[in-house]
Structures are given as structure tokens and as C-alpha cells.
Design an enzyme around this catalytic site. Structure first.
Site, PDB file in Angstrom:
ATOM      1  N   ASP A 115       0.795  -1.230   0.000  1.00 45.50           N
ATOM      2  CA  ASP A 115       0.000   0.000   0.000  1.00 45.50           C
ATOM      3  C   ASP A 115       0.828   1.282   0.000  1.00 45.50           C
ATOM      4  OD1 ASP A 115       0.903  -0.096   2.602  1.00 45.50           O
ATOM      5  OD2 ASP A 115      -1.075  -0.292   3.513  1.00 45.50           O
TER       6      ASP A 115
ATOM      7  N   ARG B  95      -5.022   4.118   6.326  1.00 41.79           N
ATOM      8  CA  ARG B  95      -5.347   3.939   4.915  1.00 41.79           C
ATOM      9  C   ARG B  95      -6.678   4.565   4.592  1.00 41.79           C
ATOM     10  NH1 ARG B  95      -3.983  -1.289   3.234  1.00 41.79           N
ATOM     11  NH2 ARG B  95      -6.083  -1.615   2.476  1.00 41.79           N
TER      12      ARG B  95
ATOM     13  N   TYR C 131       1.505  -3.593  11.570  1.00 38.76           N
ATOM     14  CA  TYR C 131       2.576  -4.583  11.471  1.00 38.76           C
ATOM     15  C   TYR C 131       3.033  -4.870  12.905  1.00 38.76           C
ATOM     16  CZ  TYR C 131       3.000  -3.376   6.483  1.00 38.76           C
ATOM     17  OH  TYR C 131       2.759  -3.141   5.157  1.00 38.76           O
TER      18      TYR C 131
ATOM     19  N   PRO D  73       8.430  -5.441   4.741  1.00 40.54           N
ATOM     20  CA  PRO D  73       7.537  -4.346   4.358  1.00 40.54           C
ATOM     21  C   PRO D  73       7.783  -3.078   5.180  1.00 40.54           C
ATOM     22  CG  PRO D  73       6.377  -5.878   5.774  1.00 40.54           C
ATOM     23  CD  PRO D  73       7.786  -6.403   5.646  1.00 40.54           C
TER      24      PRO D  73
END
Lengths: 645, 645
Positions: B50, B240, B248, B322
Site C-alpha cells: 500500500d 489507509r 505490522y 515491508p
């Protein structure tokens, strides 16, 4: 066309030009049934209107559509004025470069895009948002208003018969019963004629040839808008998308009563007429996209509505010359003023009486347009002049109107007048409005139970005028956003709480008390118990930094609980843009002239116009303001329109 | 799928993730045949990558797609760092607010949007532009390269068999002959394995639980990206679109060789793990959109291409954690580097040798990514630290890479090295690039017939790096535009002539002479005699005001004649933005460090990276530069692909 055969509709829009489609864009925001009919087989293709004023682009932005326009539009930043060369009067010479409009009036410059593209953007929007398509080849044949039923909210007092002509098929006729009808059907408006509403004003005998060409020339300013006064006549040039150039060429002036052969105005004839005006430069084309002829005239309808059941927008109520590029703008702005009023009355969230403000607010704008147009078309018709040689100054006297952002409505039911104990402010504010000319002819409607504004609390705002955009910082996300992006055209009123200095505990408490009052107001008028802000939305902007307190400590109305979705974090903003390095823009409190300690409360209408300015403490005034305009919603809905996407 | 059964294709893209689709976006710009296959039935739905770096958004802008992304994306402006409260170490406390990246790096901030939306935007673009749709449920079964034919430009040396599994139908197998194949098929790349290319590096035993939830919490920074180091472990949060929050969560570290049960990492298990890390704040959710588990590792492929016929992009050649939000970016940037090279070689406008620059340019970037990722994942895995308490400084050491705008390629065939007589500049420029770490491992390819750049002529540019945007004024339209808007990804090289002071007659003459040389270059390489600028496009920016001379007096190459469409008025710009009130931005000449009298010439690659900086007088160097990379086009085309829209 899901409602093509529906015998009943809440709103029938007659005419799918820019005005009718703008009205439809508003209708999509409400849970109502609407239809759009148009007597033509297709939308406009080439030519027609093309000017887009700053305010029109702001309106498109409020529907999320401005990028679709700007990606293709030509932007007019500067206008070149040409006049006879004193040394060689048969030749023209550039005499001035004038700014199109003062810097900072709007985020959007004056722009140019053909009418067909604008209609397509709106057609796509209305189809995607509400599933409604224009019913083409369809024209009204009869219109009857049951006057006795006009005050009955549940009635469908207007009966129309419609004739539809399918290609290759016979005509067929249908009947529709409507609660409201809006005639957006152009200069020869059938709807207006049914109502017996007269146009006032005159048509002149001055004729301009107009064409869109891909021009072949060595004229140096061919890609700028130009005002050309030559010894042979005047031309206005407007560059467009796709290499097109629009020319308005002074063509002929006939004697009173003398017929004018409009068919003689061919592209070649316009070219021949224009060539000497462009001397010493060449002028030619091999591609002509569109051509027409305008006969200058200025006319305005005596009234813009009938029994607050039938309304008229755009060319149906005002016609004028194309010299100011205003036609499409004022037409769409008419519809933009009317749409949310009809939508909220039909949905039951607003009182029917607000509908009379449409005529009161928009007819003075049309009158102003007509008056200015008379001056501007004289400017083009009367040859080189003091004004043509000092064009920049002449244009400056128009630019406030041309931009569209300076229009100020009221005072009226929807725009709270100035308090008596602020008489000085009153005069000052009214003076501003009058000097701008936008509401000079608005009459105070003395019989309404009106509350008073205190414009001194936000000296950078004008009551009745749209709020200018300003950078603010989302408290929860630490992102710079534009206040205007938080004011989309979705039908919501906004109470903008300029909360002042929330690090002061007394101010904190005051804002908390206001929160209690606002929660009560939101609860009375909401369309949905799950979204308290659905009719009256609360936005808080404080003057401190975005990290000066914890958002969740504020009263709940400033961060509503959305159940499974958690808190709503997008109602609270800080005046902290400078800290986030966005540059030299002034802060919200400075720009709006609000005291950084005490703040104030500003009510914005769904069209972003300032309706009220008051003290944070005076929540009773807010109660009265909304009680005068809104209605608690009946919770039962009998509307069966499928859910909008 | 118009080419679904075509036995021959110019380009076969294996994998329709972000890298594969970015490659397809480039392929649309050329008159070539391409296919995209993917073994899955649909695009990514929820979750996955993302993060969008500034450079990635610039790339989307160059295809006209950035608004589609920005309208929904979350912008990361500020990151909050949390650490154990010294007074109550079992609780966390905010210790810093760090800027996401330095102001002014790019017009676009670091942003967040789910991978599925990004794929959809690219899918829609490729379908609209070239009529190509992804062939789903299709995977390659065999791949054979005819090595003897690899140097034959007309050969299709790669043969693949494809298996397609239609829903409810049997499998069927087809054969395809391709000129080029690109494996964008992810971390377990089938294409890479066929080529026998090894991944180098390690996988750790550290496991992070990842999920997208609609969070219910009183954590105050829930709508900001946060770096949380608690006594119970670390969490990274990323807000988001659509109210989602990505977490995470440091989950477990297994011993070497010990199995890890990935199925145990349920959303509820991640929540339970995270709760103590958020103390004293509550953490809950009722909606979980997606969930996964990452095991930290850093690996990079030994080579990114095979015989310059088969190439690998994205996860197929680099895998990492990530924690930097880089995966999707570096993957798409790989494809963005490769796409125009393949397109122009296939179309016949560029020499095949340029393809070797893909490996040379992108592998060092991947190595840098891997090295930084090791540092960043250690930072998350090793608990509260000096770096976590001074997070802003720690992050600053990454931000140049994270933004993506600092990558500098070369020197190589496509990026002209620095002249020997500018050794100081050479060292200075190389020093900059090395300090930024982007091309530290690029080796100078000594055998090429290379021309020399003079970076001292444009001290604000870095050779090999993308040119930053700057406001300029269209000479013909008097409108402020961004230079970057004039550099869309359409396959054209640009010669940007910084023409200096054109009111000087000697400079005027010099620029005219350069015009003659440029016309000759444009004519040699153009794809179409009707558009001289179709391969090498000339853009002129002079340092004067936009009204200081008449555009048509310049050499024709600066305003090409387009026949019936007249002159092209959109090649000449002035450095006059300040005069048009755009504010405090620096002018182009100041920003790029170009002398306002003498100017210079800058060559930009189709990907907007600076390829060459030289004197206006030195048109021979331009001849040699283009002769080294481009080919005069064969005028006969045997490509039968239908015209792109």
C-alpha cells in the site's frame, strides 16, 4: 431510464443543457425521484458556450468533477488588447496585456472548455451517481398547475403531457405528475411561455459572426485571448482546447426593422470580414469546427418562479451577448442555487418557504449581468475608444463579477442579517456588497423571524458570499487540506466552529457547552440516527497547533461515534498549516479575520455561502436560525428510488 | 483479449501485479504487440502492498493517472514515534513527531493506497489505451530461448507454452513465440527459476503479523503513521483509505530450523499480541479486511536479465521486509526503467544494446534497498533503542531513498559521463550520487563511444537523476505550467534548450544555429515525417519574460509546422513564472542552476532522467549522443496491431 414511465415524479427538469444537468447533479444528492427531458436527440456537439468562471470551477470541484474539466481546459491568465497603430491606423498594434482577474480571487483561473464536454461530464456524473439518463427527443406539450394544491406538501400539483419521438417510430404521448418542474429550456423557453412570464429588455440590430477554427496565422497572440479594436471593426478571440480558436467578429448593424440575412454569415464571410481587422497579420483556416451568429440583446424575465412550484433557470430567464463569457456560468449558478433548496424541501429536511429565495437571490444577479453586458457589448460595438486603449482598467471594473466568486445573497430567511448593535459593521458589510454590486437590489424581507449576524467576528468573510478556500490541518492526520474540500455539495449545512484557543480552559469549556447545543441541533434535523451530521454537520477549526490537545477529549459531536467504524476523525482541524511548510499562505484565522482566542461560529449553506456569523456563546441563535429553515425529518420514507451508488 | 491466440508477440509480460501492469502502461505508448498473462483469476482484492513513494506518484502523473490515486490515498506527512514511558515502562508515550520527508523533494507526498486500487487504475488505462486485457488463469509451462537467434532483431527467439484454466472448463495449452519476455511474477518467480538465476541473501526467523482493520481505540495517533517500540514488542501503523488501519505487529522469533506455524497468526492472535504494546490505550476491531504474516528476509537476484531477451522485475528479483513501504514502488520503478527501452527497441527507434542498462541501472538500486531494509527491520526487531528515541534523525537517513526521487543512473550508454576538463565537477557530481547511495556500484563501461556532460552548466541538476518539476510560462499562452507536465511518458526523448537571454542578438543567433542542428537530429530519428518531434522532442526555455520576443521568429524546430493544424505553439517557454504571481517558488534557471545569459542544453530520457548536459554551441555532442543510442526508423511497418485509442 428507470423512471421513463413513472406517472409521478418529485422533480421534472425540462432541458438537459448545462443548467438542467447542474440541477440534476444536485438532485443526485437527495433521496428523491427526478427525471430530465430534452427535445433534442443528443447533447451539444461542437461550438456553443465555452467560458468557465472561477466560481463555476469551484462548483464542479464541490461535486468532485473539476479535474475532468481542467485536464482539457484552456486557462485565460492574460488578455491582450490591440488597437489601431497611431502611425499606421489601418494596422493593429498590441497596446496592453491585462491580467484576466486579480490574483487570489479563487484557486481556479478563468478557463475555456466547450459546452459539449461540460455536458458530458455532468451526464456521466448523474448516470453514475443516481442511475438517471436524459430522456431525449422528448418535449412537453401541456402544463397545468393545480393552484389549490400548491401548498400541500404531499401533492403533485403539476400535470404535463410529454411527446416523445423515437427515431424511425411514431410519436407517443405520456402524462407525468410532478411536485416541482424546472424549465432549463433555453432562450425560447416553452416552460416560461406557458407561465406567461414576460422578458424585459431589448434586442439590438448589431450582429456578430462567431466561429471555431483551427487558425493559420502569423498573429503573435493567437494563443491568448485578445480584444481587438481596429478601424475595420472589432474582434474578440478565445483560444480553446484542441487547437481551436473562437472568433467573435463584428459583422453588421442593420437599421431598425430591416431584416438581417443570418444565412449570409458563413465561415468564409466571417473570415473576409475579419481579415482587415487583423492587418498587418495574415488570417486563414482550413478546418472550421462550428459557426453561428449572435445579435446583441439584453433581456431578463420578470420573475424566475411560479407559485414556488415551477422555476426557470439560465437562458430561459436571461439572454445577453457572449462578450463576457458568462452565459453558461450564470445559468449553472442559477441551477446551483436552486438545486439544494428543491432537494432538501422534497426530502423533507427544509421548509417549503425557502424556495422563494431562489427568485430573490438570482434575479438581481441576472439584472447585474444584463447591465454589465450592455456596457461590454457597447465596448465591442463602438470602435476604438478610451476604454479600448486602457483595457486593463476597463476590465478590472468587471472582473469581480466575471469570476463569480463575489456574489453575495440576502439578507433573507437563509442569510442572517446584521445585528442592530453592530450597525457600523452592518453598514460596512452592506457597503462592501453594494460596492461589488452583487446584491444591490435585494430587498429586506421584513416579515421573517430573523436572527442577527455579527460580521465583526469574521471580518474576512462577507455574509451571503461563498467562503473562500483556506489551508487547514486535519488534527488527526496532520495533513494539510483545503477547507473547501470539506464542503462538498452533498446537501449538508455546516456549522464551522472557529474554536479559538483551546489551550485556554475557559475557552475549552465554552466550546464544550456549544458542543452540547450542537448535538441537540444535529439530532433534531438528522436524516439518519446513525449519522448525526447528515443535515447539519459540525466542523471545528481551532487556532492552535495540531498537537496541542487530544481530539477525543473534545465533546463527542466533534468526533462522532460511528459504531463499528469507530470515531469520525475528520471533523477537527487546526490553523497550523504554516507549521507544515505549505508556504506563505495566510492562516485561516488571519484570512477570515477571526480572533485567535475567542473564535466565532459560522454557518454555511449547502452551497458554501455564509449564512450566519455569531458568538460561540450564542447557541440560541443557532437554534433559531435552523428552526426557521429546517424541519425535523419524518422517519418514514415512501420513496422507492433504488439506492444511489 | 485481441491477441489471446496470436502465435507471435513482441512482448510477453508474465504477471499482472503492479510491476507487470506498469510495464504494460509503457507498452501502450509504442506501436508494438504485447500480451499480459497472470496465473490468478482476478486482481488483488484486499490488503497486500500500500505504500506509494513520491517518485511513484510522479510516474503515475506522467501517464495522466495521479489524480485517480490521490483522490483516495492517505498522505503521510508526519510520523509519530512512541517509546516506553520512562516513568511507567509498561506504557508507551509519544516521544517525537517526525516529518515524513523533507519539504520540496517532490510535488507529491508519501501516500498510501491499497494495491488493488492501483492495479485497477493501471488495468483500466491499458485497456482504454491499447485495448489489451490481462489473460487470467494463465501460467507458463515451458520456456525455451533460441540463443543463436538472440541477436537477430527480427527473430522471436523465445518459445513458451501456456496453460489456461477457464472456470468450469478443461485446461488448454497454447504456444507463443515472443521477442521479449518479462517476468513480473513475484517472489517465487517461475520465470527466474527457468533461467536458473539465484537469489542471494538470507531469510531470518523473525515473523510479523499484519492486518488491515477498522480500528476501535482511544490511541490518540490512530490516524497518523506510527512507529511504536514498547517493552512488549514493536508495531508499525499505517492509516489507509476507507478508515482502515494497517498494523505490522512483531509476532514471534523462531530458532534456526524451528518450524513456524503461520496459520496461528490469526487477526485475533495479532490483536492479542498488539494490545500490551498499545498500553495504556485500548485496541479492538470488529471489521478485519485482510491479514497476513511476513517473515523478515533480504534477498536479491544475481542478475536481472538473460541475454537481453528475458528480464525480471520487482519481487522476482528482490524480496525484503515491508517496513519501508518500498516493495510496490521499487517494483514499479523497475518496470518503469525497462518499459521504454523495450518499447523503443521493438519499435526500431533505439539500438538493442541499450537493454543491458536495465540490469546495470536497477540492480544497484535493489542492492541499496536490501541494505537499508536490513537496517530498518533490525530497528523494528531489536526493541527500544537510541534510534527509536531519536526517530526523526534515524528516518532522515532513509528519506532520500524512500522518496524515490534521488536515484541517479549511470554513467552508461544512456547517461553521458562528465567531461575530463570538468574533473572537479565530475567528482562533485559523482560524490553527490554516491552520498545518496543510488549508483555507488555502477561500473563505468569503458568501451563505449561516449560523450561528455558538463554538469557545471546546470548545477541544480544531477546527471542520471530525474529532473525535478519547475514552473515555467508557455510563451504563446501566458499560462504557468509545470515542466513535468510537458514530459509525459509517451516514449519521446527531450532536448531541453535552456536558451538563455534571447534579447542578446548573438545568443539569438546561437540558438538559431542549434535549431538547424536539432532539426537534422529530429528528422533522422522521427517515427513520422509529419511529426518531427515524435522520437526526439525539442523544448525551449528562455530566461526572459514571456513577451520579450515573437515566437514565430524562432527557428521552425521550436514551433513546428503541423500542416492544416498550423504551428505548434507548445514547445517554447519562459522563466517568467514570478511575473505571473505564482508566488515564492524559485525560477527554473535558479532552481536548475543554469546561467541566465548563456543557457545550456539538457537531454532527458523518456523516463525524465537527465542523460546529458552540454553547451548550446556543442551540437556535435548531441549528434553523437543520439547516434549512440537511437536508430533511424525503417519507414515500413509490418505491425498489424489495431490503432491505440
Amino acid at each position: 431510464m428507470p423512471y421513463g414511465n413513472s406517472a409521478q415524479t418529485d422533480l421534472l427538469i425540462v432541458g438537459a443543457g448545462p443548467a438542467g444537468l447542474m440541477l440534476a447533479a444536485w438532485a443526485c444528492q437527495y433521496d428523491i425521484r427526478f427525471r430530465v427531458i430534452d427535445n433534442k436527440a443528443t447533447r451539444v456537439g461542437t461550438g456553443h458556450a465555452d467560458g468557465l468562471a472561477s466560481r463555476t470551477l469551484e462548483i464542479f470541484d464541490s461535486f468532485g468533477l473539476v479535474h475532468d474539466i481542467l485536464k482539457d481546459a484552456y486557462r485565460i491568465n492574460e488578455i491582450c488588447s490591440w488597437n489601431p497603430d497611431p502611425d499606421r491606423p489601418d494596422r493593429i498594434k498590441r497596446t496592453q496585456r491585462a491580467k484576466s482577474q486579480p490574483h487570489g480571487l479563487s484557486r481556479y483561473p478563468q478557463s475555456i472548455l466547450n459546452q459539449g464536454s461540460i455536458e458530458q461530464i455532468l451526464l456521466d456524473y448523474v448516470k453514475a451517481k443516481a442511475g438517471v439518463e436524459v430522456e431525449r427527443n422528448t418535449s412537453p406539450q401541456t402544463l397545468d398547475v393545480d393552484e389549490a394544491a400548491c401548498d400541500d406538501e404531499d401533492a403533485y400539483p403539476i400535470v404535463l403531457t410529454l411527446k416523445t419521438h423515437d427515431e424511425g417510430q411514431d410519436e407517443h404521448h405520456t402524462t407525468v405528475n410532478a411536485k416541482y418542474v424546472v424549465g432549463c429550456d433555453g432562450a425560447h423557453s416553452w416552460v416560461r411561455r406557458q407561465l406567461g412570464i414576460a422578458m424585459e429588455g431589448d434586442v439590438t440590430n448589431r450582429h456578430f459572426g462567431v466561429m471555431d477554427i483551427v487558425v493559420l496565422t502569423n498573429f503573435p497572440d493567437v494563443r491568448q485571448s485578445c480584444v481587438i479594436h481596429s478601424k475595420s471593426g472589432s474582434v474578440m478571440t478565445v483560444p480553446r482546447e484542441g487547437r481551436l480558436l473562437r472568433l467573435y467578429v463584428q459583422f453588421a448593424e442593420t437599421k431598425q426593422g430591416e431584416p438581417f440575412d443570418r444565412k449570409s454569415v458563413t465561415p468564409q464571410a466571417i473570415l473576409e470580414k475579419a481579415r482587415p481587422m487583423f492587418e498587418p497579420y495574415t488570417l486563414d483556416f482550413r478546418i472550421c469546427d462550428w459557426q453561428s451568429v449572435y445579435t446583441i440583446g439584453q433581456r431578463v424575465a420578470k420573475q424566475f418562479s411560479y407559485k414556488n412550484r415551477v422555476f426557470l433557470c439560465g437562458d430561459a430567464v436571461h439572454t445577453h451577448s457572449p462578450t463576457m463569457g458568462q452565459g453558461m456560468n450564470v445559468s449553472m449558478q442559477d441551477a446551483y442555487n436552486l438545486g439544494w433548496k428543491l432537494g432538501s424541501v422534497l426530502e423533507g429536511t427544509a421548509k417549503r418557504e425557502i424556495l422563494s429565495t431562489y427568485n430573490d437571490e438570482r434575479r438581481p444577479v441576472a439584472q447585474e449581468l444584463i447591465d454589465l453586458d450592455r456596457r461590454m457589448s457597447d465596448f465591442y460595438s463602438q470602435g476604438p475608444s478610451e476604454n479600448s486603449s486602457k483595457y486593463a482598467a476597463f476590465r478590472d471594473s468587471f472582473s469581480w463579477f466575471l469570476s463569480g466568486v463575489s456574489v453575495a445573497y440576502g439578507p433573507c430567511q437563509l442569510v442572517a442579517a446584521v445585528a442592530d448593535d453592530h450597525a457600523d459593521n452592518n453598514n460596512a458589510a452592506a457597503g462592501t456588497a453594494l460596492r461589488d454590486g452583487a446584491n444591490g437590489t435585494v430587498h429586506l424581507n421584513e416579515d421573517s423571524n430573523r436572527i442577527a449576524s455579527r460580521p465583526g467576528l469574521a471580518t474576512g468573510l462577507t455574509i451571503g458570499r461563498r467562503i473562500a478556500p483556506c489551508n487547514i490541518v486535519c488534527q488527526a492526520e496532520a495533513n494539510v487540506v483545503l477547507l473547501s474540500d470539506k464542503l462538498p455539495s452533498n446537501g449538508r449545512w455546516r456549522v464551522v466552529v472557529f474554536a479559538g484557543d483551546l489551550t485556554s480552559s475557559s475557552q475549552w469549556d465554552t466550546v464544550k457547552e456549544l458542543g452540547c447545543a450542537l448535538e441537540s441541533i444535529c439530532r433534531i434535523y438528522t436524516r439518519s440516527p446513525k449519522d448525526l451530521h447528515s443535515v447539519v454537520e459540525v466542523i471545528l477549526i481551532h487556532s492552535g497547533t495540531h498537537d496541542s490537545f487530544t481530539l477525543l477529549d473534545l465533546h463527542d459531536i466533534y468526533h462522532p461515534d460511528n459504531g463499528d467504524e469507530g470515531w469520525d476523525y475528520w471533523k477537527v482541524y487546526s490553523d497550523d498549516a504554516a507549521a507544515l511548510s505549505v508556504g506563505e499562505q495566510s492562516t485561516a484565522y488571519k484570512q477570515y479575520g477571526v480572533d485567535e482566542k475567542a473564535g466565532c461560529v459560522v454557518v454555511l449553506r449547502p452551497d458554501q455561502h455564509v449564512a450566519y456569523i455569531g458568538l460561540i456563546l450564542d447557541d440560541k441563535a443557532l437554534d433559531r436560525f435552523f428552526a426557521g429553515n429546517l424541519r425535523p425529518v419524518k422517519r418514514v420514507t415512501n420513496v422507492t428510488q433504488p439506492a444511489a451508488s
